[in-house]
Motif scaffolding. Structure first.
Motif, PDB file in Angstrom:
ATOM      1  N   ALA A  73       0.832  -1.208   0.000  1.00  0.00           N
ATOM      2  CA  ALA A  73       0.000   0.000   0.000  1.00  0.00           C
ATOM      3  C   ALA A  73       0.864   1.256   0.000  1.00  0.00           C
ATOM      4  O   ALA A  73       0.565   2.233  -0.698  1.00  0.00           O
ATOM      5  N   LYS A  74       1.957   1.231   0.759  1.00  0.00           N
ATOM      6  CA  LYS A  74       2.852   2.389   0.789  1.00  0.00           C
ATOM      7  C   LYS A  74       3.555   2.566  -0.552  1.00  0.00           C
ATOM      8  O   LYS A  74       3.669   3.688  -1.058  1.00  0.00           O
ATOM      9  N   LEU A  75       4.018   1.461  -1.155  1.00  0.00           N
ATOM     10  CA  LEU A  75       4.676   1.542  -2.458  1.00  0.00           C
ATOM     11  C   LEU A  75       3.728   2.095  -3.521  1.00  0.00           C
ATOM     12  O   LEU A  75       4.109   2.939  -4.335  1.00  0.00           O
ATOM     13  N   GLN A  76       2.498   1.613  -3.496  1.00  0.00           N
ATOM     14  CA  GLN A  76       1.527   2.067  -4.484  1.00  0.00           C
ATOM     15  C   GLN A  76       1.188   3.539  -4.283  1.00  0.00           C
ATOM     16  O   GLN A  76       1.105   4.305  -5.244  1.00  0.00           O
ATOM     17  N   ALA A  77       0.997   3.937  -3.027  1.00  0.00           N
ATOM     18  CA  ALA A  77       0.680   5.335  -2.738  1.00  0.00           C
ATOM     19  C   ALA A  77       1.839   6.249  -3.135  1.00  0.00           C
ATOM     20  O   ALA A  77       1.626   7.343  -3.682  1.00  0.00           O
ATOM     21  N   HIS A  78       3.067   5.796  -2.884  1.00  0.00           N
ATOM     22  CA  HIS A  78       4.231   6.590  -3.259  1.00  0.00           C
ATOM     23  C   HIS A  78       4.363   6.703  -4.772  1.00  0.00           C
ATOM     24  O   HIS A  78       4.686   7.765  -5.312  1.00  0.00           O
ATOM     25  N   ASN A 196      -2.902  10.132   1.248  1.00  0.00           N
ATOM     26  CA  ASN A 196      -2.905   8.667   1.174  1.00  0.00           C
ATOM     27  C   ASN A 196      -1.522   8.085   1.467  1.00  0.00           C
ATOM     28  O   ASN A 196      -1.390   7.072   2.156  1.00  0.00           O
ATOM     29  N   PHE A 197      -0.500   8.730   0.928  1.00  0.00           N
ATOM     30  CA  PHE A 197       0.861   8.252   1.160  1.00  0.00           C
ATOM     31  C   PHE A 197       1.250   8.386   2.622  1.00  0.00           C
ATOM     32  O   PHE A 197       1.855   7.482   3.212  1.00  0.00           O
ATOM     33  N   GLU A 198       0.891   9.510   3.226  1.00  0.00           N
ATOM     34  CA  GLU A 198       1.214   9.716   4.640  1.00  0.00           C
ATOM     35  C   GLU A 198       0.492   8.700   5.521  1.00  0.00           C
ATOM     36  O   GLU A 198       1.062   8.174   6.485  1.00  0.00           O
ATOM     37  N   ALA A 199      -0.765   8.396   5.170  1.00  0.00           N
ATOM     38  CA  ALA A 199      -1.522   7.419   5.941  1.00  0.00           C
ATOM     39  C   ALA A 199      -0.926   6.019   5.787  1.00  0.00           C
ATOM     40  O   ALA A 199      -0.817   5.264   6.761  1.00  0.00           O
ATOM     41  N   ALA A 200      -0.540   5.671   4.561  1.00  0.00           N
ATOM     42  CA  ALA A 200       0.060   4.358   4.316  1.00  0.00           C
ATOM     43  C   ALA A 200       1.399   4.238   5.031  1.00  0.00           C
ATOM     44  O   ALA A 200       1.740   3.176   5.568  1.00  0.00           O
ATOM     45  N   SER A 201       2.162   5.320   5.035  1.00  0.00           N
ATOM     46  CA  SER A 201       3.454   5.320   5.729  1.00  0.00           C
ATOM     47  C   SER A 201       3.261   5.145   7.233  1.00  0.00           C
ATOM     48  O   SER A 201       3.996   4.401   7.884  1.00  0.00           O
ATOM     49  N   GLN A 202       2.260   5.835   7.758  1.00  0.00           N
ATOM     50  CA  GLN A 202       1.995   5.729   9.190  1.00  0.00           C
ATOM     51  C   GLN A 202       1.580   4.310   9.566  1.00  0.00           C
ATOM     52  O   GLN A 202       2.021   3.761  10.581  1.00  0.00           O
ATOM     53  N   ARG A 203       0.729   3.711   8.724  1.00  0.00           N
ATOM     54  CA  ARG A 203       0.280   2.339   8.981  1.00  0.00           C
ATOM     55  C   ARG A 203       1.469   1.374   9.014  1.00  0.00           C
ATOM     56  O   ARG A 203       1.591   0.539   9.922  1.00  0.00           O
ATOM     57  N   LEU A 204       2.364   1.490   8.052  1.00  0.00           N
ATOM     58  CA  LEU A 204       3.529   0.618   8.013  1.00  0.00           C
ATOM     59  C   LEU A 204       4.449   0.869   9.200  1.00  0.00           C
ATOM     60  O   LEU A 204       4.964  -0.070   9.821  1.00  0.00           O
TER      61      LEU A 204
END
Length: 225
Positions: A73-78, A196-204
């Protein structure tokens, strides 16, 4: 005498669309490659990147897919954010500039100027050489020089269409590029993609932090939203 190269030279393979950055095309390829890698990750359930990470992040019996999914999810958002920041800005800027531009015919370059440009390009390691279409273009001193096999040489300002037909063609090209980009990014705005990227990063980060804090993967996913 023409002054020395201001930004070096750029050899282009075809007359239309040559003024679009080659880096932009590379970005598009990288975006496609990233999307493909993410797709393979989802289907296989494993990401090659994970081989370098701590094994405990992958061994949660209750939810073994949590970490790979968070990383994907983080890779895709980035990837989407990077595409909009780079390609999106590039094509929208080109579209706006072309819409506002008044077509200006290229000027004919006399023999003396053409010879001087050829020598400067040669000295810079970009000697005039014709590809299959018989047209060589190079940016020199802020102008785009076009050489053809019949000996003609013209110069025009980069980004400014030379005819109404060329302007219409470029506008269509840029609009299509933007449309394709929006399909890849889901039509989200830059702010939405960044969120979205910040949220995915936070989740990871939460998953990794809990693994580090507990020293075991058997409990880290139970308390992560």
């Amino acid at each position: 005498m023409i002054s020395q190269l201001s930004h070096g030279s750029t050899r282009m393979p075809a007359p239309h669309g040559r003024e679009v950055s080659q880096n932009a095309k590379l970005e598009a390829v990288q975006l496609d490659d990233t999307k493909a890698a993410i797709s393979q990750t989802k289907s296989a359930g494993v990401n090659p990147v994970l081989s370098e990470l701590e094994p405990e992040l992958l061994t949660n019996a209750k939810d073994p897919d949590a970490y790979p999914q968070a990383l994907s999810a983080k890779l895709q958002a980035h990837s989407k954010l990077r595409a909009e920041e780079g390609l999106g800005k590039l094509y929208r800027d080109l579209l706006a500039k072309t819409e506002a531009a008044e077509p200006t015919p290229a000027r004919d370059v006399d023999a003396a100027e053409a010879a001087a440009v050829r020598e400067a390009l040669k000295a810079d390691g970009s000697e005039v050489a014709f590809p299959e279409d018989g047209v060589f273009m190079s940016l020199y001193n802020g102008l785009m020089y076009t050489f053809t096999e019949d000996g003609a040489v013209t110069a025009h300002e980069p980004g400014v269409p030379r005819t109404q037909e060329e302007k219409a063609s470029r506008l269509s090209e840029y609009k299509n590029a933007i449309s394709e980009l929006e399909k890849a990014t889901g039509g989200l705005s830059l702010d939405e993609l960044r969120a979205n990227f910040e949220a995915a990063s936070q989740r990871l980060n939460e998953i990794v932090d809990r693994a580090a804090a507990t020293g075991t993967s058997g409990q880290i996913y139970d308390t992560v939203a």
